[in-house]
Scaffold this motif. Sequence first.
Motif, mmCIF file in Angstrom:
data_model
loop_
_atom_site.group_PDB
_atom_site.id
_atom_site.type_symbol
_atom_site.label_atom_id
_atom_site.label_comp_id
_atom_site.label_asym_id
_atom_site.label_seq_id
_atom_site.Cartn_x
_atom_site.Cartn_y
_atom_site.Cartn_z
ATOM 1 N N THR A 32 -7.252 -6.281 0.898
ATOM 2 C CA THR A 32 -7.220 -4.756 0.833
ATOM 3 C C THR A 32 -6.399 -4.429 -0.357
ATOM 4 O O THR A 32 -6.872 -3.339 -1.248
ATOM 5 C CB THR A 32 -6.547 -4.173 2.061
ATOM 6 O OG1 THR A 32 -7.323 -4.591 3.199
ATOM 7 C CG2 THR A 32 -6.388 -2.662 1.993
ATOM 8 N N HIS B 175 -9.371 -4.753 8.972
ATOM 9 C CA HIS B 175 -9.208 -4.787 7.591
ATOM 10 C C HIS B 175 -10.310 -4.019 6.610
ATOM 11 O O HIS B 175 -9.904 -3.490 5.621
ATOM 12 C CB HIS B 175 -8.978 -6.166 6.920
ATOM 13 C CG HIS B 175 -7.868 -6.720 7.820
ATOM 14 N ND1 HIS B 175 -6.477 -6.341 8.111
ATOM 15 C CD2 HIS B 175 -7.927 -7.859 8.496
ATOM 16 C CE1 HIS B 175 -5.776 -7.074 8.750
ATOM 17 N NE2 HIS B 175 -6.744 -8.135 9.135
ATOM 18 N N LYS C 60 -10.030 -0.344 6.692
ATOM 19 C CA LYS C 60 -8.867 0.422 6.105
ATOM 20 C C LYS C 60 -9.453 0.449 4.675
ATOM 21 O O LYS C 60 -9.023 1.741 4.071
ATOM 22 C CB LYS C 60 -7.650 -0.624 6.008
ATOM 23 C CG LYS C 60 -6.965 -0.467 7.497
ATOM 24 C CD LYS C 60 -5.704 -1.417 7.279
ATOM 25 C CE LYS C 60 -5.142 -1.545 8.449
ATOM 26 N NZ LYS C 60 -4.120 -2.431 8.568
ATOM 27 N N ILE C 61 -10.243 -0.400 4.259
ATOM 28 C CA ILE C 61 -10.775 -0.073 2.669
ATOM 29 C C ILE C 61 -11.795 1.066 2.803
ATOM 30 O O ILE C 61 -11.705 2.029 1.786
ATOM 31 C CB ILE C 61 -11.408 -1.347 2.172
ATOM 32 C CG1 ILE C 61 -10.356 -2.511 2.074
ATOM 33 C CG2 ILE C 61 -12.130 -1.162 1.047
ATOM 34 C CD1 ILE C 61 -10.910 -3.997 1.891
#
Length: 314
Positions: free
Chosen positions: A234, A264, A267-268
Amino acid sequence: METILAVLPKSISTEFEKIPAHEAQRAEELRIRVGRPLEVIIGGRPTFLPYLVSAADAEQLLGHLSRFSMYTLEEELKRGYVTIAGGHRVGLAGKVILENGMVKAIREVASFNIRIAKQKIGSADKLLPFLYDREWHHTMIIGAPQTGKTTLLRDIARMISSGSAKDSLLPHKVGIVDERSEIAGCVNGVPQLQFGPRVDILDSCPKAEGMMMLIRSMSPDVLVADEIGRAEDTSAVLEAVNAGIKLMITTHGRSLAEVKRRPHIGKILEQDIFSRYILLSIQDGERFCQVLDSSGNMIHSGKSVMACLRSSEL
């Protein structure tokens, strides 16, 4: 295929050569397991050959891979795979040896998975209008295993590095982080597959570290990486974007909604980085492609984009 046949024990290569030529050309994986029949994946479907693999076969194959010096495979045995000339990757499974809680090696190797590298030159050409508009779009390729993600990513890298006089596209600097030696198939640091003149490759390097290394040292215009998804990826992705570098990456998933649920990757995606998503899928043995914009709206779908991909197994 000559490269693969050269490392196989004669007993196994003989069986493989019995497969009709048109089927052998479509082979994607050759799985060799001690005490079990040979398995060949053709068009995503398993085919079993009437030959039981012996321990002697496994020992001979491992000898060929190591050139009869296990010391030369020390690092590869930690990672669980070996890359051979031609960019083919041989996965290994057996008894794992630990040291201080970390994998030190694999011993008594009893399973081999030879993934046959295939470069489909031009497979990305029809996607160019969707990926480039005065500059390259940040692009994420999404698909289940064996849908052609790496094959497509590889050709996108070639296309960016080569440019196109026909499309008035100048070649751009491409940095490839090839953690598992799958994209470029490097042997001794040299890519075994065809790329353009402006490509720099970090082979067998963890993605997060590799992306940061390339940003600092090679000033790429576009960063290419396969199978993003770990926590450490990330920050590297965000660093690249903040440095003005375009991203071409892949990740596992069957839909954009599924990928968004991965912690994960989610989140990106919350950062609204990607302006293009390419969804690859297989339906009834045929390969299909959808191109989505930043909002997840479909801007292209169907066989026209995938025609060149479907002409051979990826």
